[in-house]
Enzyme design. Structure first.
Site, PDB file in Angstrom:
ATOM      1  CB  ILE A 116       3.752   0.223  -8.274  1.00  0.00           C
ATOM      2  CG1 ILE A 116       3.822   0.873  -6.887  1.00  0.00           C
ATOM      3  CG2 ILE A 116       5.090  -0.405  -8.643  1.00  0.00           C
ATOM      4  CD1 ILE A 116       4.063  -0.099  -5.760  1.00  0.00           C
TER       5      ILE A 116
ATOM      6  CE  LYS B 193     -13.833  -4.499 -11.636  1.00  0.00           C
ATOM      7  NZ  LYS B 193     -14.716  -3.347 -11.363  1.00  0.00           N
TER       8      LYS B 193
ATOM      9  CB  THR C 180      -0.871  -7.134  -7.703  1.00  0.00           C
ATOM     10  OG1 THR C 180      -0.400  -8.483  -7.449  1.00  0.00           O
ATOM     11  CG2 THR C 180      -1.180  -6.984  -9.183  1.00  0.00           C
TER      12      THR C 180
ATOM     13  CB  ALA D 240      10.862   1.236  -2.393  1.00  0.00           C
TER      14      ALA D 240
ATOM     15  N   GLY E  37      -1.408  10.820   0.545  1.00  0.00           N
ATOM     16  CA  GLY E  37      -1.244   9.582  -0.208  1.00  0.00           C
ATOM     17  C   GLY E  37      -0.096   8.724   0.243  1.00  0.00           C
TER      18      GLY E  37
ATOM     19  CD  GLU F 224      -1.193   0.113   1.048  1.00  0.00           C
ATOM     20  OE1 GLU F 224      -2.147   0.027   0.247  1.00  0.00           O
ATOM     21  OE2 GLU F 224       0.001  -0.010   0.704  1.00  0.00           O
TER      22      GLU F 224
ATOM     23  CG  ASP G  92       4.355  -3.231   4.369  1.00  0.00           C
ATOM     24  OD1 ASP G  92       4.215  -3.894   3.329  1.00  0.00           O
ATOM     25  OD2 ASP G  92       5.217  -2.348   4.505  1.00  0.00           O
TER      26      ASP G  92
ATOM     27  CE  LYS H 238       8.226  -3.232   3.151  1.00  0.00           C
ATOM     28  NZ  LYS H 238       8.265  -1.772   3.206  1.00  0.00           N
TER      29      LYS H 238
ATOM     30  N   GLY I 231       7.057   5.207  -2.296  1.00  0.00           N
ATOM     31  CA  GLY I 231       6.733   6.044  -3.437  1.00  0.00           C
ATOM     32  C   GLY I 231       6.781   5.252  -4.723  1.00  0.00           C
TER      33      GLY I 231
END
Length: 916
Positions: A568, A600, A649, A705, A758, A761, A772, A776, A893
């Site tokens: 994302i 990182k 994230t 989204a 895809g 998760e 999830d 919401k 997406g």
């Protein structure tokens, strides 16, 4: 006495003036009281039948009388000769940087030569750093420091080397002779100061002014080398000033004008190189014009000559809308009115000292600020613009901003002040007695309090004087306190057009509030040429950037930090790359990504990361990730007032930082659900901070989204509607699964298909667990005013109980087909009833609860009409009770989620002042 041939005829005394054809047009003879003078600048020529008198002086008025003695005519010249005045003169001033070395002096000479004005007067400062060197000589001599001799030798060497590079022959010999003579005199004077251990002000002024003498002489020689007529002027012979008690001087224009006429009658020239900074008292004692003295010299000379304009040559392109060292986007102002320049310079802007403007204002003479190192720049014109032109040239009512730092605010407060005459007089009498300078005053209309700003170095003396003067009032309670508020700065907005433009103050304070800056005091004069506010010193630069961006730049600049350059985050960065130019050009929004950090590595930039190469740069130049350094980079930028962190994230540790970011004034935008669905007390604390501050927290993409679900819900609530029920399919993954769980297909088969595409998760259990969707539901419930925690929700998990303990995704996927039977039976039962299965979240606002469940819907129901991974949310409210308000569209997406985040970024820009 000039004796003329008998053939020369002059009218007798008391006659009208006679104009002689052989004299210049403005030159004529008058008949005042006779006074005999030698006429060294007249020459006699003969031709035709008689003698002619020709005047070699430039055009000026000449007064004379004529007598005839024994057949010999004598002309008697009166010594009051007036220098011509008017627009034929242009005045230039060159500062120390402009004449800092031999090449720069040549450049100055070239500028003078290229000026096509009929007459030119040029004011020069000492060479760069020379005045400081001269004052250092005085300090060393007073301190009986023998190094003053070597320091004087350094002064000599600097000018000797410069002269040798510029001059030759007799010019060089003449200048060096004067230079060595001056140095000898200075050495004797400094020796006297050394012995006495003290230098009077007149001694100091005399020593300090020598730098201007030398630079003026050298420049005059350089100009004369080109073949032009040029004289240099020691302005101590012309400018007469009266020192005041406030370390300033007041020019005596009448006496100066007389002395200028006298000087010119002895030194006629069309180019005059004059010393800046130095002058004389009425007693002919050398003095200086104090701070910015050369500018002042030029303004005075411009006024004495009624010049066409005064050009101040510096090392900057003109006057900036704000200090360019603090505001990177500061722009050059084409024009300033005298009043605007006055106000800006008072508040510390690098314009002109206010007193410099006064002489030229008398005669409406423009001042032009130009850059000697960039002759192509037109500079800034300071003048009184015509009323009909002013509106056309002005794009904003505020011309510029300036700050004064290192101030303290003193607040004198008490009910006993109200209606008591003389209180303010007593307060400021104390301030005057300690010699402090009051920068700004603000008084409440109730007369309950008076506050004023003074330099921080003077605040203790002022405070002590006030406490002593009002000790009785303090003890009696008539005054409640004399409070000192340290570490303050003043921010001033200046603009002549502010006086007739409503809403300027509103916009100013709105910009400060949105930058999370508190205002301690406010002052505005009735002229409305400036609005002044007192703020914390630590907020000075940030405040300057915020108001400048809001008022002057016609664009909103955002410093952005992107956390999580995964799927994302990477998509968002690419969208920003593709749209940045359009946003800047068409919508005046300047988005600068100053930091990108993963778990990182991170990449930081002071001016903005090149988004066309961000992946490459992160890989090659990335450093070890450090969220504290990342935050400082985004928020501590010196040029951009508004900063935002975009968290892409799903990390709860990142979400835990939102409160601190918002508290610091950093806006937050995120699709991360962890903060808004986390512990209730933390959520309430976060939202309370958001409501009380002007820092924005946007999270549209946490539900649906890119769909406008949060904004739709807020719109309903803000317009007075009441939420009864929110029900929806708000997981793109689970929407896809149940839209494709049809016919003879098994549930595990559809899950495998979605994982390979895809749509899930990495571990499908994260989707199938319902957590999830539950998050919401919690977010929507809390937005609706319900105080629910995640633990309060009953959740239908689609992960078979025996498979929750699988140690790997592979093991889970391998065993999942063993449990297809239960869901297949539920689907068959639904189909037999003409219904479909849908995994939904429900907010029951009436009963103050929420659920996550697998429900059955008739095939004609909107929830049964979905395809792919679309989401759908139905709002049942008092307005939409019979027919719920439905929001439907793609709910998963990277592209749509990043688009939702991007939409929040633009919404933030709109809130911060970008055009909508």
């Amino acid at each position: 006495m000039a004796t003329l041939k008998p053939s020369f005829t002059v009218s007798p005394p008391n006659s009208n003036p006679i104009r002689f054809g052989s004299f210049p047009p403005q030159c004529f003879l008058r008949v005042p009281k006779p006074r005999r003078l030698i006429l060294p600048r007249f020459r006699k020529t003969t031709g035709g039948g008689g003698g002619l008198i020709r005047c070699e002086l430039p055009d000026f008025h000449l007064s004379a009388t004529a007598t005839t003695v024994s057949g010999v005519s004598t002309v008697n010249l009166v010594d009051q000769v007036q220098i011509p005045k008017g627009e034929m003169w242009s005045v230039h001033k060159f500062g120390g940087t402009c004449v800092g070395n031999s090449q720069r002096i040549r450049n100055v000479a070239e500028v003078i030569i290229n000026d096509n004005s009929e007459r030119k007067l040029v004011v020069v400062s000492a060479m760069s750093k020379v005045t400081d060197m001269m004052y250092d000589l005085i300090r060393k001599a007073q301190s009986r420091d023998d190094s003053y001799l070597s320091a004087l030798e350094a002064v000599l060497e600097k000018h000797r080397l410069t002269a040798r590079d510029l001059l030759d022959g007799d010019d060089l010999a003449s200048f060096l002779s004067h230079l060595h003579n001056d140095i000898s005199n200075l050495k004797a004077m400094l020796r006297a100061i050394y012995i006495a251990g003290h230098a009077s002000e007149s001694f100091s002024d005399f020593v300090a002014g020598h730098g201007e003498l030398w630079s003026a002489q050298m420049l005059s020689y350089v100009v004369r080398k080109t073949g032009l007529e040029c004289k240099w002027m020691d302005t101590r012979d012309v400018l007469i000033v009266n020192p005041t008690s406030s370390n300033q001087v007041d020019p005596d224009f009448g006496e100066s004008e007389k002395r200028l006429d006298k000087w010119f009658s002895l030194n006629p020239s069309k180019i005059i190189i004059a010393t800046g900074f130095i002058a004389s008292t009425p007693q002919n004692i050398p003095t200086t014009l104090k701070r910015d003295g050369s500018d002042f010299s030029a303004a005075i000379m411009g006024a004495l000559l009624r010049a066409r304009q005064v050009t101040i040559w510096t090392d900057v392109d003109g006057v900036y809308s704000a200090d360019p060292r603090k505001v990177n986007e500061a722009v050059i102002l084409q024009t300033l009115s005298y009043q605007e320049a006055w106000e800006m310079s008072y508040f510390g802007a690098n314009v002109l000292h206010p007193r410099t403007i006064i002489p030229v204002m008398r005669y409406n003479i423009p001042i032009v600020i130009r850059n000697i190192f960039n002759l192509s720049a037109p500079g800034t014109i300071i003048c009184q613009p015509p009323e009909d032109d002013y509106d056309l040239k002005l794009t904003t009512p505020v011309k510029g901003f300036a700050t004064i730092d290192n101030l303290a605010l003193i607040n004198v407060e008490g009910t006993g002040m109200a209606g008591v005459p003389g209180t303010a007089s007593d307060i400021f009498g104390c301030v005057k007695d300690v010699g402090a300078n009051v920068i700004m005053i603000s008084q409440a209309s109730s007369e309950h309090s008076v506050c004023f700003a003074v330099p921080e170095k003077e605040v203790n003396a002022v405070s002590e004087a006030l406490r002593s003067r009002f000790s009785e009032a303090l003890q009696a309670g008539r005054l409640s306190q004399i409070e000192v508020i340290p570490n303050c700065s003043i921010l001033a907005a200046v603009g002549q057009k502010m006086a007739s433009t409503p809403g300027v103050s509103c916009t100013l304070f709105s910009a400060l509030a949105k930058a999370n800056i508190n205002v301690r005091a406010i002052s505005q004069g009735c002229s409305e040429y400036n609005v002044t506010v007192v703020i914390k010193r630590e907020d000075s630069v940030k405040a300057l950037r915020a108001v400048h961006s809001r008022f002057f730049l016609s664009r909103t600049t955002l410093a952005m930090g992107i956390v999580g350059p995964g799927l994302i985050g990477a998509t968002l960065l690419d969208q920003l790359r593709d749209q940045a130019a359009v946003l800047k050009q068409e919508f005046n929004i300047d988005l600068r990504v100053l930091g990108i950090t993963g778990s990182k590595k991170m990449l930081l930039s002071d001016i903005g990361i090149d988004l066309s190469r961000w992946r490459e740069l992160l890989n090659e130049k990335g450093t070890e990730a450090d969220l504290d350094k990342f935050t400082q980079q985004v928020h501590g930028n010196h040029f951009i007032p508004n900063s935002v962190v975009v968290d892409c994230t799903a990390d709860s540790a990142i979400a835990s930082r939102y409160y601190d970011w918002l508290r610091k004034g950093i806006h937050v935008i995120t699709p991360n659900k962890k903060a808004n669905s986390g512990p209730l007390d933390q959520y309430l604390k976060l939202r309370d901070l958001q409501r009380k501050s002007y820092t924005h927290y946007f999270y549209e993409a946490t539900v649906g989204a890119g769909l406008p679900i949060i904004s739709t819900l807020r719109g309903l609530l803000e317009t007075g509607d009441k939420i009864l029920r929110i029900e929806g399919i708000c997981s793109g993954t689970l929407s896809y699964l149940f839209n494709n769980f049809v016919g003879d297909r098994s549930f595990s088969e559809v899950v495998t298909e979605a994982k390979n595409a895809g749509f899930t998760e990495p571990d499908p259990r994260d989707d199938l667990s319902g957590t999830d969707v539950a998050r919401k539901v919690i977010i929507l419930a809390r937005e609706s005013g319900l105080k629910l925690d995640l633990a309060d929700l009953p959740i239908r998990s689609l992960v078979p109980e025996p498979l929750k303990g699988c140690t790997s995704v592979e093991e889970f996927m391998e065993k999942l087909p063993q449990y297809d039977g239960d869901l297949a039976k539920e689907r068959l039962d639904a189909e037999n009833s003409g219904e479909v299965l849908r995994y939904v979240g429900v907010v029951d606002a009436v009963n103050q609860k929420g659920t996550v469940e697998l429900r059955r819907y008739k095939k004609e129901h909107p929830f049964a009409q979905l395809a792919g991974s679309d989401n759908i949310i139905a709002f049942t409210t008092t307005r939409y009770k019979d027919h719920p308000l439905i929001v439907r569209g793609p709910g998963a997406g990277a592209q749509v989620t990043a688009g939702g985040i991007f939409s929040d970024i633009l919404r933030l820009a709109s809130y911060l002042g970008a055009p909508s």
